[in-house]
Structure formats: structure tokens, C-alpha cells
Design an enzyme around this catalytic site. Structure first.
Site, PDB file in Angstrom:
ATOM      1  N   GLU A 174      19.282   5.053  -8.618  1.00 31.78           N
ATOM      2  CA  GLU A 174      18.193   5.254  -7.649  1.00 31.78           C
ATOM      3  C   GLU A 174      16.849   4.828  -8.235  1.00 31.78           C
ATOM      4  O   GLU A 174      16.035   4.196  -7.558  1.00 31.78           O
ATOM      5  CB  GLU A 174      18.180   6.719  -7.182  1.00 31.78           C
ATOM      6  CG  GLU A 174      19.433   7.021  -6.375  1.00 31.78           C
ATOM      7  CD  GLU A 174      19.576   8.447  -5.853  1.00 31.78           C
ATOM      8  OE1 GLU A 174      20.454   8.654  -5.017  1.00 31.78           O
ATOM      9  OE2 GLU A 174      18.843   9.344  -6.287  1.00 31.78           O
ATOM     10  N   ASP A 305      24.982  24.506 -12.810  1.00 32.62           N
ATOM     11  CA  ASP A 305      25.135  23.572 -13.935  1.00 32.62           C
ATOM     12  C   ASP A 305      25.515  24.270 -15.235  1.00 32.62           C
ATOM     13  O   ASP A 305      26.186  23.700 -16.088  1.00 32.62           O
ATOM     14  CB  ASP A 305      23.805  22.830 -14.177  1.00 32.62           C
ATOM     15  CG  ASP A 305      23.597  21.683 -13.193  1.00 32.62           C
ATOM     16  OD1 ASP A 305      24.433  21.514 -12.285  1.00 32.62           O
ATOM     17  OD2 ASP A 305      22.588  20.963 -13.335  1.00 32.62           O
TER      18      ASP A 305
HETATM   19  C1  LIG Z   1      16.897  13.315 -11.348  1.00 34.37           C
HETATM   20  C2  LIG Z   1      18.010  14.149 -10.789  1.00 34.37           C
HETATM   21  C3  LIG Z   1      18.628  13.771  -9.610  1.00 34.37           C
HETATM   22  C4  LIG Z   1      19.654  14.529  -9.074  1.00 34.37           C
HETATM   23  N1  LIG Z   1      20.235  14.140  -7.901  1.00 34.37           N
HETATM   24  C5  LIG Z   1      21.194  14.903  -7.339  1.00 34.37           C
HETATM   25  C6  LIG Z   1      21.762  14.549  -6.078  1.00 34.37           C
HETATM   26  O1  LIG Z   1      21.388  13.543  -5.484  1.00 34.37           O
HETATM   27  N2  LIG Z   1      22.712  15.372  -5.554  1.00 34.37           N
HETATM   28  C7  LIG Z   1      23.138  16.510  -6.195  1.00 34.37           C
HETATM   29  O2  LIG Z   1      23.979  17.235  -5.660  1.00 34.37           O
HETATM   30  N3  LIG Z   1      22.632  16.853  -7.392  1.00 34.37           N
HETATM   31  C8  LIG Z   1      21.673  16.089  -7.976  1.00 34.37           C
HETATM   32  N4  LIG Z   1      21.136  16.457  -9.185  1.00 34.37           N
HETATM   33  C9  LIG Z   1      21.702  17.616  -9.885  1.00 34.37           C
HETATM   34  C10 LIG Z   1      21.186  18.941  -9.289  1.00 34.37           C
HETATM   35  O3  LIG Z   1      19.781  18.901  -9.201  1.00 34.37           O
HETATM   36  C11 LIG Z   1      21.647  20.070 -10.185  1.00 34.37           C
HETATM   37  O4  LIG Z   1      23.045  20.034 -10.263  1.00 34.37           O
HETATM   38  C12 LIG Z   1      21.204  21.421  -9.609  1.00 34.37           C
HETATM   39  O5  LIG Z   1      19.805  21.518  -9.661  1.00 34.37           O
HETATM   40  C13 LIG Z   1      21.842  22.573 -10.373  1.00 34.37           C
HETATM   41  O6  LIG Z   1      21.395  23.773  -9.830  1.00 34.37           O
HETATM   42  P1  LIG Z   1      21.228  25.060 -10.753  1.00 34.37           P
HETATM   43  O7  LIG Z   1      20.835  26.166  -9.840  1.00 34.37           O
HETATM   44  O8  LIG Z   1      22.406  25.227 -11.615  1.00 34.37           O
HETATM   45  O9  LIG Z   1      20.007  24.700 -11.744  1.00 34.37           O
HETATM   46  P2  LIG Z   1      18.540  24.189 -11.434  1.00 34.37           P
HETATM   47  O10 LIG Z   1      18.384  23.809 -10.025  1.00 34.37           O
HETATM   48  O11 LIG Z   1      18.236  23.179 -12.482  1.00 34.37           O
HETATM   49  O12 LIG Z   1      17.645  25.477 -11.703  1.00 34.37           O
HETATM   50  C14 LIG Z   1      17.532  26.079 -12.952  1.00 34.37           C
HETATM   51  C15 LIG Z   1      16.286  26.953 -12.965  1.00 34.37           C
HETATM   52  O13 LIG Z   1      16.304  27.758 -14.126  1.00 34.37           O
HETATM   53  C16 LIG Z   1      15.003  27.850 -14.654  1.00 34.37           C
HETATM   54  N5  LIG Z   1      15.126  28.186 -16.080  1.00 34.37           N
HETATM   55  C17 LIG Z   1      15.803  27.500 -17.025  1.00 34.37           C
HETATM   56  N6  LIG Z   1      15.719  28.124 -18.217  1.00 34.37           N
HETATM   57  C18 LIG Z   1      14.991  29.238 -17.999  1.00 34.37           C
HETATM   58  C19 LIG Z   1      14.545  30.291 -18.846  1.00 34.37           C
HETATM   59  N7  LIG Z   1      14.874  30.353 -20.147  1.00 34.37           N
HETATM   60  N8  LIG Z   1      13.779  31.261 -18.315  1.00 34.37           N
HETATM   61  C20 LIG Z   1      13.433  31.241 -17.003  1.00 34.37           C
HETATM   62  N9  LIG Z   1      13.839  30.265 -16.161  1.00 34.37           N
HETATM   63  C21 LIG Z   1      14.605  29.284 -16.651  1.00 34.37           C
HETATM   64  C22 LIG Z   1      14.407  26.477 -14.381  1.00 34.37           C
HETATM   65  O14 LIG Z   1      13.001  26.537 -14.384  1.00 34.37           O
HETATM   66  C23 LIG Z   1      14.990  26.154 -13.010  1.00 34.37           C
HETATM   67  O15 LIG Z   1      14.149  26.569 -11.961  1.00 34.37           O
HETATM   68  C24 LIG Z   1      20.090  15.706  -9.744  1.00 34.37           C
HETATM   69  C25 LIG Z   1      19.472  16.087 -10.925  1.00 34.37           C
HETATM   70  C26 LIG Z   1      18.425  15.320 -11.455  1.00 34.37           C
HETATM   71  C27 LIG Z   1      17.760  15.746 -12.729  1.00 34.37           C
END
Ligand SMILES: Cc1cc2nc3c(=O)[nH]c(=O)nc-3n(C[C@H](O)[C@H](O)[C@H](O)COP(=O)(O)OP(=O)(O)OC[C@H]3O[C@@H](n4cnc5c(N)ncnc54)[C@H](O)[C@@H]3O)c2cc1C
Length: 435
Positions: A174, A305
Site C-alpha cells: 500500500e 496481536d
Molecule cells: C501499517 C499497518 C497497517 C495495517 N493494516 C491492516 C489491515 O489493512 N487490515 C487488518 O486487519 N489489520 C491491519 N493491520 C494490523 C492491525 O492494525 C492489528 O492487527 C490490530 O491493531 C491488532 O489489534 P490489538 O488490539 O491486538 O492491538 P492494537 O490495535 O495495536 O492496540 C494495542 C494498544 O495497546 C497500547 N499499549 C501497548 N503497550 C502498552 C503499555 N505498556 N501500556 C499501556 N498501553 C499499551 C497501545 O498504545 C495500543 O493502543 C495493520 C497494521 C499496521 C501497523
């Protein structure tokens, strides 16, 4: 941390990303005190970060205040806090703003860039996982062209206009597509006194096809789209180092480039106290059972993740994507309610809704469980899905208007150097590492 004691059990969620927010919403109006901790006060819609990096969207339109998402929910508390350590024996959490106890803990800390120990790439390359990083990349891209205009050293000029993107997954594809569109549609008008035709966008993939997690049909089509846009797609090449000027690879090919974007690896964001070797799987992910419970640790769950749930259908865990995080958040929310009511929990079952990637205007690829398509229709589907999942009505409207405007005008007006990026600025880089 100024959170009152309550007769309800306390559920602490670390991370307000896709998974953490889906979970918190499920726990609203339940007989539990819910505390959400995040080091940012906003939810970051990562799938559109590349549009911020390339001036297509303003950063505010892909971020949303966490407090607003959960406004009005009783027994809900948000604290802007960076979690430092968890003591699972005492059921206690240490953060940069104080300590607190929990009855149930959910780790939803997401993932971060994985450089696989390569310090050269880590120190000199650019990552794109957070909004500050996307803004740094936007500044660097624009600064490179401003500098290229000034230098009379042809060699240096070409290096400034040479972009290397490592990683042929959706992020790399992208970003490469967006840069190619800028080269074609915007640079010649912005820099009429610079030969921008010499700008090169190189996408490097270590495997034999880009978008390896998608179908071969999608990979081939996406590669064709990229080539049409003028992107150099390199396959079966592994980048071995980058010193800020020269990108070396495991073959004879080297690239002289002022910008390397590393989109070739992610690893889970760990939490101290939950980092014993027996708890971790590949990529630092926490091993969880089918109820998202961290194996062998009482009252602690992980999702998204950061969680590795190995099932028959997903022996290496679920893909690190938004949908598994959202679905696990919802399922765990329901399970925690069942647990509080003394009922048995239900195992998580992932519903794969498909995957997609966009390469540029009218060019996207979509793989659904039963159907695959590419081109204009796929591009509209991609836009619709991203608008649907974006949090906040205002954000949806702003992004939609931006996209329509950019489509009609062939433009990206957020190409602004608001906060200049100094490549050698160690302080800024160290700050970013905490993000
Ligand atoms: C550039 C990019 C493009 C992407 N494109 C896609 C896509 O097109 N489709 C798709 O399905 N997925 C995509 N992804 C992947 C998707 O964004 C992730 O799989 C998703 O965000 C995972 O969700 P999560 O809730 O596990 O973690 P996240 O959404 O990453 O949230 C984690 C949160 O934890 C917080 N955090 C971390 N450590 C701490 C700490 N020690 N103390 C307090 N807070 C903390 C962070 O601030 C964050 O807000 C993409 C990722 C990236 C980087």
C-alpha cells in the site's frame, strides 16, 4: 490512580486498540468495574497509517479519543498510563502513574516493529506502526524532495529520491503504491524544476511473491498493478543492512537510498512479569488457550496481536490483523460475564471474513472465503470496509470527503512538514521507541 474501591470485581484491560475496545464495549453495563489503561489517549486505526505518511489523510482523522468511545458507560474508568510490570502472584500492576490491583487482567497490547536484532536497520530505517512514526515518514519524504532540489550533486539527488520499502505484505504494497501515485501525479507539479521522473520506488520481498498471506491470484494482480504504477518489485532478495545511505542485500544488489521503510516484521508488545519463557510463543506472543486465558496464569487473559491461540485451523495462531483482535475481544467480553455469573465459558472460533489490500486508485485485491476479485470493484469494497471500521462518525465523514476530493483532484493536500524529522535525532528516535 484515583479509582474507587468497589464491591464489583475489577477487570483491568491493558491496551485500547481494536481488541481492547471491543472487549470494553462488551463489558459495559455489567456488574464489574472495568479499567482501561493505554499509553495514548486515542485509538489508532493502523490500516490507514500509510495514507498519513503519504499526505492523503490528516492524522486526526484516523485517531479517536478512547474516552469518547466509552463515554457514559457506568463503572468504567480510563487512565492514560504506560504499564511497566505485572505481578501475577499479588494480582498487581505497576504503571508510570501508580499501581493498582486487579481481579482479572486482559493484556491487549498489540504488536511493534520487529527488526530481528538488526541495529543498522533499526537505527537508520523508518517504521510505520504509530501516528508519530507515520508523521515522521511524511516529513522525511517531503524533506528529501526539498533537499534534492537544492543539491547539484546528481548522485546525492538520486539517493534522496530513491525509496526502499522492505516487506511485501499489505503495508509495504500500500505504501509503495501511494508513493508511486505521488511520483506520477503530484511531484511533477510541485517540483517543476526537479526531474522527478528519476525518483525510484523499490519494494523488496524476501519470498517469491508479494502479499504471501493472500491468494496467488491476488499476489500476481497486485504485482501487475504496482509495475503499472512504476514500482520496482524485487523478490527473493533479503535486506541485510542499512547505514542510512546504502541498503545492502544478500545478493549483489545494493541501493543508495536516503529512505528505507521497514515493513518486514512485527512482534508482540510484551509486559514485564508475563515474559517467562514458558509463557511465550513465536514472535513474543503470549500462549493462550481457546478462552484467551494465558496458560497457567490465574485470572490473566490476552487477545489480539499479543495472543497466540493455536487451534487445528490456525496451528501458528491467528493472523495479526484487526478482525481476530475484535472477535476475540467480543468473545472474551461474553466469557468474562459468564465467568462472573458462574457459567462455563465458550471457546473462541474465528470467522475469517477475508483479506484485502489496495495498491492505488481503482486498484485493489480482495480475497473472501468463497470469492476473489481485483480492480475497481475491489477498490470500492476496500474503501467501504475501511470507512465502516473506522471509529467515529466525524472521522468517517472527514476520510470520505478527503477520498472523494483526492479522487477528483488527483491530489493529497496533507503533504505538510509540520514537525521536521531529523534523521540523526537520537532523542526523537528514543522517544518513538516508547510509542
Ligand atoms: C501499517 C499497518 C497497517 C495495517 N493494516 C491492516 C489491515 O489493512 N487490515 C487488518 O486487519 N489489520 C491491519 N493491520 C494490523 C492491525 O492494525 C492489528 O492487527 C490490530 O491493531 C491488532 O489489534 P490489538 O488490539 O491486538 O492491538 P492494537 O490495535 O495495536 O492496540 C494495542 C494498544 O495497546 C497500547 N499499549 C501497548 N503497550 C502498552 C503499555 N505498556 N501500556 C499501556 N498501553 C499499551 C497501545 O498504545 C495500543 O493502543 C495493520 C497494521 C499496521 C501497523
Amino acid at each position: 490512580m484515583n479509582i474507587p474501591q468497589s464491591s464489583y470485581p475489577r477487570i483491568v484491560i491493558i491496551g485500547g486498540g481494536f481488541g481492547g475496545i471491543a472487549l470494553a464495549k462488551k463489558l459495559s453495563n455489567q456488574d464489574a468495574q472495568v479499567v482501561l489503561l493505554d499509553k495514548h489517549n486515542y485509538h489508532n486505526f493502523q490500516p490507514l497509517l500509510y495514507q498519513v505518511s503519504t499526505g492523503g489523510l490528516e492524522p486526526d482523522s484516523i485517531a479517536y479519543p478512547i474516552r469518547k468511545v466509552l463515554q457514559g458507560y457506568p463503572n468504567f474508568y480510563f487512565r492514560l498510563a504506560n504499564v511497566k510490570e505485572v505481578d501475577t502472584d499479588k494480582k498487581n500492576i505497576k504503571t508510570n502513574i501508580g499501581e493498582m490491583s486487579y481481579d482479572y487482567l486482559v493484556v491487549a497490547t498489540g504488536s511493534e516493529t520487529n527488526y530481528f536484532g538488526n541495529k543498522g536497520i533499526e537505527n537508520n530505517g523508518m517504521a510505520m506502526k504509530t501516528i508519530p512514526q507515520a508523521l515522521n515518514l511524511r516529513s522525511l519524504i517531503l524533506e528529501n524532495f526539498e533537499q534534492a532540489l537544492l543539491t547539484d550533486n546528481l548522485h546525492e539527488r538520486e539517493a534522496l529520491m530513491n525509496f526502499v520499502i522492505v516487506g511485501g505484505g499489505p503495508t509495504g504494497v500500500e505504501l509503495a503504491g501511494a508513493l508511486a501515485e505521488i511520483k506520477k501525479g503530484i511531484l511533477p507539479k510541485d517540483y517543476p524544476d526537479l526531474d522527478t521522473r528519476r525518483a525510484q520506488i523499490n519494494l523488496i520481498q524476501s519470498g517469491d511473491r508479494i502479499l504471501p498471506a493472500m491468494s496467488e491470484q491476488a499476489s500476481e494482480k497486485a504485482e501487475g498493478f504496482l509495475e503499472k504504477l512504476g514500482v520496482n518489485v524485487w523478490k527473493n532478495i533479503r535486506v541485510t543492512n542499512y547505514d542510512g545511505k546504502v541498503v545492502t542485500t544478500d545478493c549483489d544488489t545494493v541501493f543508495e537510498a536516503a529512505t528505507l521503510v521497514w515493513a518486514a516484521g512485527v512482534q508482540a508488545v510484551g509486559v514485564k512479569g508475563l515474559d517467562a519463557e514458558n509463557l511465550l510463543a513465536r514472535g513474543n506472543r503470549l500462549k493462550v488457550d481457546q478462552f484467551n486465558q494465558v496458560q497457567g496464569v490465574d485470572g490473566v487473559f490476552a487477545l489480539g496481536d499479543v495472543a497466540q491461540m493455536e487451534t487445528e485451523a490456525y496451528p501458528k495462531g491467528h493472523p495479526m490483523m484487526a478482525q481476530p483482535a475484535i472477535q476475540q475481544g467480543r468473545n472474551l467480553g461474553e466469557n468474562l460475564v459468564r465467568l462472573l455469573d458462574g457459567e462455563p465459558m465458550k471457546p473462541f472460533k474465528y470467522r475469517d471474513k477475508g483479506s484485502m489490500a489496495t495498491v492505488g486508485r481503482n486498484k485493489a485485491v480482495v480475497d473472501m472465503p468463497n470469492i476473489r476479485y481485483q480492480g475497481v470493484f475491489a477498490w470500492f469494497v476496500w474503501m467501504f470496509v475501511h470507512l465502516y471500521f473506522l471509529i467515529g462518525f466525524r472521522n468517517r465523514v472527514v476520510v470520505f470527503i478527503n477520498w472523494v476530493y483526492n479522487y477528483i483532484r488527483f491530489d493529497r493536500e496533507a503533504r505538510l512538514i509540520i514537525r521536521p524529522f531529523k534523521k540523526q535525532n537520537r532523542v526523537e528516535r528514543d522517544t518513538l521507541k516508547q510509542d
